[in-house]
Scaffold this motif. Sequence first.
Motif, short mmCIF file in Angstrom:
data_model
loop_
_atom_site.label_atom_id
_atom_site.label_comp_id
_atom_site.label_asym_id
_atom_site.label_seq_id
_atom_site.Cartn_x
_atom_site.Cartn_y
_atom_site.Cartn_z
N LYS A 64 0.83 -1.21 0.00
CA LYS A 64 0.00 0.00 0.00
C LYS A 64 0.87 1.25 0.00
O LYS A 64 0.60 2.20 -0.74
CB LYS A 64 -0.94 0.00 1.20
CG LYS A 64 -1.89 1.19 1.20
CD LYS A 64 -2.80 1.15 2.39
CE LYS A 64 -3.80 2.27 2.44
NZ LYS A 64 -3.46 3.53 1.90
N VAL A 65 1.91 1.26 0.81
CA VAL A 65 2.81 2.42 0.87
C VAL A 65 3.46 2.63 -0.50
O VAL A 65 3.53 3.76 -1.00
CB VAL A 65 3.88 2.23 1.97
CG1 VAL A 65 4.99 3.26 1.83
CG2 VAL A 65 3.23 2.32 3.35
N ASN A 66 3.92 1.56 -1.12
CA ASN A 66 4.55 1.68 -2.44
C ASN A 66 3.55 2.17 -3.48
O ASN A 66 3.88 3.01 -4.32
CB ASN A 66 5.16 0.35 -2.88
CG ASN A 66 6.45 0.06 -2.15
OD1 ASN A 66 7.12 0.97 -1.67
ND2 ASN A 66 6.80 -1.21 -2.05
N ARG A 67 2.32 1.68 -3.42
CA ARG A 67 1.28 2.14 -4.34
C ARG A 67 1.03 3.63 -4.14
O ARG A 67 0.94 4.39 -5.11
CB ARG A 67 -0.02 1.35 -4.08
CG ARG A 67 -0.72 0.90 -5.32
CD ARG A 67 -1.95 0.04 -5.05
NE ARG A 67 -1.61 -1.20 -4.33
CZ ARG A 67 -2.19 -1.60 -3.20
NH1 ARG A 67 -3.16 -0.89 -2.65
NH2 ARG A 67 -1.83 -2.70 -2.61
N ASP A 68 0.94 4.05 -2.89
CA ASP A 68 0.73 5.48 -2.59
C ASP A 68 1.89 6.32 -3.11
O ASP A 68 1.69 7.42 -3.65
CB ASP A 68 0.56 5.70 -1.09
CG ASP A 68 -0.76 5.13 -0.56
OD1 ASP A 68 -1.65 4.81 -1.37
OD2 ASP A 68 -0.89 5.01 0.68
N LYS A 69 3.12 5.83 -2.96
CA LYS A 69 4.29 6.56 -3.47
C LYS A 69 4.25 6.67 -4.99
O LYS A 69 4.57 7.72 -5.55
CB LYS A 69 5.58 5.86 -3.05
CG LYS A 69 5.94 6.04 -1.60
CD LYS A 69 7.24 5.32 -1.29
CE LYS A 69 7.62 5.45 0.15
NZ LYS A 69 8.87 4.72 0.44
N GLU A 70 3.87 5.58 -5.66
CA GLU A 70 3.78 5.59 -7.12
C GLU A 70 2.74 6.59 -7.60
O GLU A 70 2.97 7.33 -8.56
CB GLU A 70 3.48 4.19 -7.66
CG GLU A 70 4.63 3.23 -7.53
CD GLU A 70 4.26 1.80 -7.86
OE1 GLU A 70 3.09 1.54 -8.23
OE2 GLU A 70 5.15 0.94 -7.76
N ILE A 71 1.60 6.63 -6.93
CA ILE A 71 0.54 7.58 -7.29
C ILE A 71 1.02 9.01 -7.07
O ILE A 71 0.82 9.88 -7.92
CB ILE A 71 -0.75 7.28 -6.50
CG1 ILE A 71 -1.36 5.97 -6.98
CG2 ILE A 71 -1.75 8.43 -6.64
CD1 ILE A 71 -2.49 5.45 -6.09
N ALA A 72 1.65 9.25 -5.94
CA ALA A 72 2.15 10.60 -5.64
C ALA A 72 3.20 11.02 -6.68
O ALA A 72 3.19 12.17 -7.14
CB ALA A 72 2.74 10.64 -4.24
#
Length: 84
Positions: A64-72
């Motif tokens: 989830k953290v990696n997904r959030d970083k990719e989106i950001a």
Amino acid sequence: MPLYEYQCRTCGHEFERLVRPGDDAPSCTSCGSADLEKLLSHMAVSTEGTRQTNFNKARERAKKVNRDKEIAQFEYEEKHRHHH
């Protein structure tokens, strides 16, 4: 000798106390009150099942953290691409 956790009903302070047979009743280490509530202690049990469950939960949080970083990162690049 059991280690108990207490919360003082007078001041709210939480503390642990080693209780031996024959000891006086404990009192608050902060205010000295004897009006205490014995709390339920938390036991830590480690088995292969709990380790695997904790590992899986940690892996999901990392995804989830990696997904959030990719989106950001994508949003950042899109914003700068349109402004330049």
